[in-house]
Design a protein around this motif. Structure first.
Motif, PDB file in Angstrom:
ATOM      1  N   MET A 180       4.922 -26.003  27.755  1.00 25.62           N
ATOM      2  CA  MET A 180       3.558 -25.520  27.527  1.00 25.62           C
ATOM      3  C   MET A 180       2.591 -26.680  27.365  1.00 25.62           C
ATOM      4  O   MET A 180       1.465 -26.651  27.879  1.00 25.62           O
ATOM      5  CB  MET A 180       3.533 -24.640  26.271  1.00 25.62           C
ATOM      6  CG  MET A 180       4.235 -23.305  26.419  1.00 25.62           C
ATOM      7  SD  MET A 180       3.270 -22.116  27.367  1.00 25.62           S
ATOM      8  CE  MET A 180       1.942 -21.792  26.215  1.00 25.62           C
ATOM      9  N   ALA A 205      -0.655 -27.597  29.770  1.00 24.96           N
ATOM     10  CA  ALA A 205      -2.003 -27.713  29.203  1.00 24.96           C
ATOM     11  C   ALA A 205      -2.621 -29.083  29.471  1.00 24.96           C
ATOM     12  O   ALA A 205      -3.826 -29.185  29.739  1.00 24.96           O
ATOM     13  CB  ALA A 205      -1.950 -27.441  27.702  1.00 24.96           C
ATOM     14  N   THR A 206      -1.820 -30.150  29.412  1.00 24.37           N
ATOM     15  CA  THR A 206      -2.349 -31.503  29.557  1.00 24.37           C
ATOM     16  C   THR A 206      -2.182 -32.080  30.956  1.00 24.37           C
ATOM     17  O   THR A 206      -2.840 -33.052  31.312  1.00 24.37           O
ATOM     18  CB  THR A 206      -1.676 -32.449  28.550  1.00 24.37           C
ATOM     19  OG1 THR A 206      -0.260 -32.511  28.831  1.00 24.37           O
ATOM     20  CG2 THR A 206      -1.887 -31.956  27.124  1.00 24.37           C
ATOM     21  N   ILE A 228       2.478 -16.699  25.072  1.00 26.41           N
ATOM     22  CA  ILE A 228       1.675 -17.528  25.980  1.00 26.41           C
ATOM     23  C   ILE A 228       0.215 -17.114  25.841  1.00 26.41           C
ATOM     24  O   ILE A 228      -0.127 -15.933  25.999  1.00 26.41           O
ATOM     25  CB  ILE A 228       2.126 -17.354  27.443  1.00 26.41           C
ATOM     26  CG1 ILE A 228       3.571 -17.813  27.615  1.00 26.41           C
ATOM     27  CG2 ILE A 228       1.211 -18.126  28.382  1.00 26.41           C
ATOM     28  CD1 ILE A 228       4.119 -17.570  29.012  1.00 26.41           C
ATOM     29  N   MET A 262      -6.245 -21.327  27.857  1.00 28.43           N
ATOM     30  CA  MET A 262      -5.836 -22.623  27.321  1.00 28.43           C
ATOM     31  C   MET A 262      -6.992 -23.237  26.535  1.00 28.43           C
ATOM     32  O   MET A 262      -8.114 -22.732  26.544  1.00 28.43           O
ATOM     33  CB  MET A 262      -5.397 -23.543  28.460  1.00 28.43           C
ATOM     34  CG  MET A 262      -4.161 -23.051  29.191  1.00 28.43           C
ATOM     35  SD  MET A 262      -3.511 -24.248  30.392  1.00 28.43           S
ATOM     36  CE  MET A 262      -4.830 -24.269  31.613  1.00 28.43           C
ATOM     37  N   GLU A 263      -6.717 -24.345  25.848  1.00 29.52           N
ATOM     38  CA  GLU A 263      -7.726 -24.970  25.000  1.00 29.52           C
ATOM     39  C   GLU A 263      -8.920 -25.473  25.810  1.00 29.52           C
ATOM     40  O   GLU A 263     -10.026 -25.591  25.281  1.00 29.52           O
ATOM     41  CB  GLU A 263      -7.106 -26.122  24.210  1.00 29.52           C
ATOM     42  CG  GLU A 263      -6.108 -25.654  23.154  1.00 29.52           C
ATOM     43  CD  GLU A 263      -5.568 -26.809  22.332  1.00 29.52           C
ATOM     44  OE1 GLU A 263      -5.992 -27.961  22.592  1.00 29.52           O
ATOM     45  OE2 GLU A 263      -4.733 -26.567  21.447  1.00 29.52           O
ATOM     46  N   ASN A 264      -8.710 -25.796  27.080  1.00 22.99           N
ATOM     47  CA  ASN A 264      -9.814 -26.275  27.912  1.00 22.99           C
ATOM     48  C   ASN A 264     -10.662 -25.139  28.480  1.00 22.99           C
ATOM     49  O   ASN A 264     -11.561 -25.364  29.287  1.00 22.99           O
ATOM     50  CB  ASN A 264      -9.291 -27.143  29.059  1.00 22.99           C
ATOM     51  CG  ASN A 264      -8.299 -26.386  29.955  1.00 22.99           C
ATOM     52  OD1 ASN A 264      -8.153 -25.168  29.840  1.00 22.99           O
ATOM     53  ND2 ASN A 264      -7.630 -27.114  30.832  1.00 22.99           N
ATOM     54  N   PHE A 282      -4.564 -19.337  31.503  1.00 20.58           N
ATOM     55  CA  PHE A 282      -3.216 -19.891  31.657  1.00 20.58           C
ATOM     56  C   PHE A 282      -2.666 -19.446  33.016  1.00 20.58           C
ATOM     57  O   PHE A 282      -2.644 -18.246  33.318  1.00 20.58           O
ATOM     58  CB  PHE A 282      -2.302 -19.407  30.542  1.00 20.58           C
ATOM     59  CG  PHE A 282      -1.025 -20.189  30.450  1.00 20.58           C
ATOM     60  CD1 PHE A 282      -0.921 -21.266  29.589  1.00 20.58           C
ATOM     61  CD2 PHE A 282       0.078 -19.857  31.232  1.00 20.58           C
ATOM     62  CE1 PHE A 282       0.258 -22.003  29.501  1.00 20.58           C
ATOM     63  CE2 PHE A 282       1.249 -20.585  31.163  1.00 20.58           C
ATOM     64  CZ  PHE A 282       1.339 -21.662  30.293  1.00 20.58           C
ATOM     65  N   ARG A 289       0.179 -16.356  34.004  1.00 25.78           N
ATOM     66  CA  ARG A 289       0.701 -15.786  32.757  1.00 25.78           C
ATOM     67  C   ARG A 289       1.320 -14.408  32.986  1.00 25.78           C
ATOM     68  O   ARG A 289       2.421 -14.116  32.508  1.00 25.78           O
ATOM     69  CB  ARG A 289      -0.415 -15.683  31.720  1.00 25.78           C
ATOM     70  CG  ARG A 289       0.046 -15.073  30.384  1.00 25.78           C
ATOM     71  CD  ARG A 289      -1.111 -14.956  29.401  1.00 25.78           C
ATOM     72  NE  ARG A 289      -0.627 -14.519  28.090  1.00 25.78           N
ATOM     73  CZ  ARG A 289      -0.513 -13.256  27.718  1.00 25.78           C
ATOM     74  NH1 ARG A 289      -0.829 -12.281  28.570  1.00 25.78           N
ATOM     75  NH2 ARG A 289      -0.066 -12.946  26.504  1.00 25.78           N
TER      76      ARG A 289
END
Length: 526
Positions: free
Chosen positions: A166, A170-171, A370, A374-376, A380, A383
């Motif tokens: 995960m 995300a990164t 999930i 996402m944080e950005n 996702f 999903r």
């Protein structure tokens, strides 16, 4: 609001009815619950059930893992530690890797990181499903021990994979050095935090006066505290609950100090876990409509999604079969160099182990956790496809493997290994004789002079000396009852010590007699 409450209350009744039907049909109840949830989901007008993904793990996993750790025998796990470790860690990693590369190769737009997310979700088999099936058929003790032990630790290893995958999604990057350090902290930090908190709970029970209700409530709170504390410092909450549960399981007589506390605590946990398991498996079926809507939004056809799910299911089954036969051949080789739990394993065992890969609670909880965004701020990726594939994997393995597993076990006709335990008859004879001798010796050493003073006490002495089956305790005087309770406690001490030093007795029989002593004491007190 009232309508929703009635709906939720109805679902509880559906859970109870489904399990009653499963018992009547002699079918594992997770199968019936999933099918029931699936049928209910197609009823128009029913309100959807949505749970915050962040709460999935916190609500369901801690009590399920804690109860499993509390129920399993550490002595039996230690005997089978090599095979359990290989299935709980090595096989899970190999499964996740296989799923990741297959998903990356065959599912359009599926990156390798997403493949590992899916691999971490579907790699751990579900012990609840296997346990529900195995209660209808008898399997060798070493097989059930491996399945129980595997389920305790494979959840942790799969969720560690899931967490790192995960992070990579995300990164967009994966730093091996940082991952290695984090991996070590998650494992050893989780284990340490669980043991420390379990020790604190044990001290609380010893220092502060508690009653039966407090004991039950503290036991319900403990797994949540362990899990949340570990997760707050980025350690493995799963390993914290497992290690803490095992630590307290060995010392259960210290946290449940009276027979009433032990019996009522057991009843509370049995009902609680029964309800949680029912809710989770029902949710698997109820979630299908929402997943289908998400698939439509992604522009993925139902036939393609089902095909992807079947491919991943096939990968899981094949990898587990290969791992099972690999474990057998490794045992046959290594028995020439080290002591192994079973020096002459049957060639049919890998077939059974390979077919006990039903997926369930943990896979569903991981998939539902999930996040939608996402944080950005980006959705996702895939999903809903991951959710649908997980649903297909759970449904197919539960129905295909779950319904055929009892027949397979009967066809294999596996024999119990004579190397590991006394037989049930030998164990019963040994334990009954030992308990009788302990009781008689204790009474003879401490109260021999009282024998002629009290007719009822004299009958108590004779009861153990001659193993009289007569129900004579109801006419004991209050003083003789207290002496009788002391005798029961001496028998408990002997049983616990025998469990520690005698590796040839299955702990299940020890616990059976400990429960009988508790029931005997409570019956007499009432």
């Amino acid at each position: 609001m009232v309508e929703n409450f009635i709906y939720y209350l109805g679902l509880v009744l559906v859970i109870i009815g489904s399990i009653m039907l499963a018992n009547r049909l002699r079918v594992a109840y997770p199968i019936i619950l999933v099918i029931a949830g699936l049928l209910i989901s197609f009823i128009p007008g029913l309100p959807p059930i949505t749970i915050d993904p962040e709460l999935i793990f916190i609500i369901f996993l801690p009590p399920l893992l804690y109860e499993a750790a509390f129920a399993v025998s550490w002595k039996e796990i230690w005997k089978m530690r090599r095979i359990i470790t290989s299935f709980a860690f090595i096989v899970v990693f190999l499964t996740a890797i296989s799923v990741a590369f297959v998903a990356n190769s065959y599912i359009p737009g599926f990156s390798l990181a997403l493949g590992f997310v899916l691999g971490g979700i579907v790699s751990p088999p579900d012990a609840v499903s296997a346990g529900a099936i195995l209660k209808f058929v008898k399997v060798p003790k070493n097989v059930s021990t491996v399945l129980e032990g595997e389920s305790l630790f494979n959840d942790a290893s799969s969720l560690i994979i899931f967490r790192f995958a995960m992070l990579a999604v995300a990164t967009g990057q994966f730093v091996w050095q940082d991952a290695t350090l984090s991996f070590g902290w998650m494992i050893f930090g989780g284990l340490g935090i669980g043991v420390v908190l379990a020790y604190i709970f044990l001290k609380i029970e010893k220092i502060f006066p508690t009653d039966v209700n407090m004991d039950a409530i503290l036991s319900l709170v403990a797994p949540y505290v362990m899990y949340i504390a570990a997760e707050e410092v980025h350690a493995s909450g799963v390993l914290a609950v497992v290690s803490g549960g095992l630590f307290l399981s060995i010392r259960r007589h210290e946290i449940f100090r009276t027979s009433e506390s032990r019996l009522k605590g057991s009843n509370v946990w049995e009902s609680f876990v029964f309800l949680i398991n029912g809710i989770v498996f029902l949710l698997i079926g109820l979630d299908l409509p929402e997943i289908m809507v998400g698939l439509h939004k992604e522009g993925i056809s139902l036939s393609d999604a089902i095909g992807y799910g079947l491919i991943i299911t096939a990968v899981l089954i094949v990898v587990r079969f290969l791992a099972s036969f690999g474990a057998l051949f490794t045992t046959l080789i290594m028995r020439n160099f080290i002591n192994v739990a079973d020096r002459n394993p049957e060639m049919k065992l890998p077939v059974l182990m390979g077919w006990t890969g039903m997926r369930g609670v943990v896979s569903l909880a991981a998939a539902l956790s999930i996040p939608v965004m996402m944080e950005n701020g980006q959705p996702f990726p895939h999903r809903d496809l991951i959710l649908f594939i997980t649903f297909v994997v759970i449904l197919v393995t539960l129905i295909l493997q779950g319904l055929t597993l009892p027949t397979l076990i009967r066809k294999l006709n596996l024999s119990e290994s004579k190397e590991n335990h006394m037989s049930e008859e030998e164990s019963e004879h040994f334990l009954r004789k030992g308990m009788r001798n302990v009781a008689y010796d204790y009474l003879n050493e401490n109260y021999k002079e009282r024998r002629n003073e009290n007719e009822y006490f004299n009958r108590l002495m004779d009861r153990w000396e001659q193993e009289d089956k007569e129900d004579a305790t109801h006419i004991l005087s209050d003083e003789a009852k207290e002496i009788y309770f002391e005798t029961l406690e001496q028998q408990r001490i002997w049983l616990r010590e025998e469990n520690r030093r005698n590796m040839n007795i299955d702990e299940e029989y020890i616990r059976h007699y400990l429960t009988r002593l508790d029931l005997e004491e409570e019956r007499l007190r009432m």
